[in-house]
Design a protein around this motif. Structure first.
Motif, short mmCIF file in Angstrom:
data_model
loop_
_atom_site.label_atom_id
_atom_site.label_comp_id
_atom_site.label_asym_id
_atom_site.label_seq_id
_atom_site.Cartn_x
_atom_site.Cartn_y
_atom_site.Cartn_z
N ILE A 54 0.82 -1.22 0.00
CA ILE A 54 0.00 0.00 0.00
C ILE A 54 0.85 1.26 0.00
O ILE A 54 0.50 2.26 -0.60
CB ILE A 54 -0.94 -0.03 1.23
N ARG A 57 0.23 6.37 4.03
CA ARG A 57 -1.18 6.73 4.08
C ARG A 57 -1.32 8.23 4.33
O ARG A 57 -0.48 8.84 4.99
CB ARG A 57 -1.88 5.99 5.24
N ASN A 62 -6.38 9.26 5.07
CA ASN A 62 -5.94 7.87 5.04
C ASN A 62 -5.82 7.30 3.63
O ASN A 62 -5.80 6.08 3.43
CB ASN A 62 -6.91 7.01 5.88
N ILE A 63 -5.79 8.16 2.60
CA ILE A 63 -5.62 7.67 1.23
C ILE A 63 -4.33 6.86 1.12
O ILE A 63 -3.40 7.05 1.90
CB ILE A 63 -5.58 8.82 0.18
N LYS A 64 -4.32 5.96 0.13
CA LYS A 64 -3.18 5.04 -0.02
C LYS A 64 -2.21 5.57 -1.07
O LYS A 64 -2.63 5.93 -2.18
CB LYS A 64 -3.70 3.67 -0.45
N GLU A 65 -0.95 5.53 -0.73
CA GLU A 65 0.09 5.96 -1.66
C GLU A 65 -0.03 5.24 -2.99
O GLU A 65 0.08 5.86 -4.05
CB GLU A 65 1.49 5.73 -1.05
N SER A 121 6.61 10.35 3.14
CA SER A 121 5.98 10.36 4.45
C SER A 121 7.06 10.57 5.51
O SER A 121 8.16 10.03 5.38
CB SER A 121 5.26 9.02 4.68
N LEU A 184 2.58 12.73 2.07
CA LEU A 184 1.23 12.35 2.50
C LEU A 184 1.03 12.61 3.99
O LEU A 184 -0.10 12.65 4.47
CB LEU A 184 0.98 10.86 2.20
N SER A 185 2.13 12.77 4.70
CA SER A 185 2.08 13.00 6.15
C SER A 185 1.94 14.48 6.50
O SER A 185 1.94 14.84 7.67
CB SER A 185 3.34 12.42 6.80
N GLU A 190 -0.92 16.85 1.30
CA GLU A 190 -1.97 15.85 1.07
C GLU A 190 -3.13 16.47 0.29
O GLU A 190 -3.67 15.86 -0.64
CB GLU A 190 -2.47 15.28 2.40
#
Ligand code: ZN
Length: 218
Positions: A54, A57, A62-65, A121, A184-185, A190
Motif C-alpha cells: 500500500i 497513508r 488515510n488515502i493510499k500511496e 511520508s 502524504l504525512s 496531502e
C-alpha cells in the motif's frame, strides 16, 4: 586495475558490466540516443507500490500511496503520449509487483529513461515538499532537472539526494530518477495530492524536467 572510458557526450546514457560465457569481463557502454526529443525516445514510468503493497497513508484522509502514485503515473503517461513519446508502464492497475519483477521487466523493455513516482511520508507532520533521488552521480542531472521543474508547482524544495538506496535507482542501464512528489504525512501536501488539477500539473512539470535534461544533454 582501473579502466577509464572517455565518452563523446558529456551525459553518459548508461552501461552494463558482465561476464560472458567464455569468462570475458565485458563493459557495454550505451550510446546516447541519436535524437534527444520525446518522439524518438521510450520513457518508462514506474508507479510505486501497488496491490498488497500500500505504501504510505494520507494524514487526514488515510488515502493510499499506491492509488495516487498510479494516478500521477497515468497523467504522466498521457502527457508523454501527447508529446509522441513511446511509454512503458511497470503497472497500469492495482497490481502487486516486487522490485525484482519491475527491474526484470524494465531490463527486457530497455527504455531510454525511467521515472519512478512515489509519495513521501515523515514522522513529523510539518515536513513537506518535493524531492528527487538518484544513486549514481552520472544520473544526477536528470533528477536535478526534474526537481527544478517541479518547483514550479508551488511545492517547497525538500531536496535532491544522491547515493540513494532505492532498488529502481540501481540499474545503470539507462538514466533514472525517483520522484517523491510530496508528503502524504503533511496536511498541505496531502490536499494538493488529492486535487486532480495538481496531479496534472505534476505530470506536466515532470515532462518539462525531462525535456530540460534532454536539451542539456545535447
Ligand atoms: Zn513509496
Amino acid at each position: 586495475m582501473k579502466v577509464i572510458i572517455e565518452l563523446k557526450h558529456q551525459q553518459h546514457w548508461g552501461y552494463s558490466i558482465f561476464y560472458t560465457e567464455d569468462d570475458k569481463l565485458t563493459i557495454r557502454v550505451r550510446r546516447q540516443p541519436p535524437l534527444l526529443t520525446l518522439p524518438h525516445l521510450t520513457i518508462a514510468i514506474d508507479a510505486g507500490h501497488g496491490g498488497d503493497n500500500i505504501g504510505a497513508r494520507g494524514i487526514r484522509t488515510n488515502i493510499k500511496e499506491k492509488d495516487y502514485t498510479l494516478l500521477i503515473a497515468t497523467e504522466l503517461e498521457k502527457v508523454l503520449r501527447q508529446k509522441k513519446a513511446k511509454v512503458i508502464m511497470t503497472r497500469e492497475r492495482d497490481t502487486t509487483l516486487s522490485m525484482y519483477e519491475r527491474i526484470t521487466y524494465l531490463k527486457q523493455k530497455n527504455p531510454d529513461l525511467l521515472v519512478s513516482i512515489h509519495l513521501n511520508s515523515a514522522d513529523k507532520d510539518s515536513v513537506n515538499g518535493i524531492s528527487t533521488y538518484y544513486r549514481y552521480i552520472g544520473f544526477r542531472p536528470l533528477s536535478q532537472a526534474v526537481l527544478r521543474a517541479m518547483l514550479q508547482t508551488g511545492l517547497k524544495e525538500y531536496g535532491n539526494v544522491g547515493s540513494f538506496n532505492f532498488a529502481l535507482n540501481g540499474p545503470t542501464d539507462y538514466p533514472n530518477c525517483l520522484v517523491e512528489v510530496a508528503f502524504l504525512s503533511n496536511k498541505g501536501d496531502e490536499k494538493r495530492i488529492l486535487n486532480p488539477k495538481f496531479r496534472q500539473l505534476v505530470a506536466k512539470k515532470i515532462v518539462a524536467g525531462i525535456e530540460d535534461f534532454l536539451r542539456r544533454s545535447l
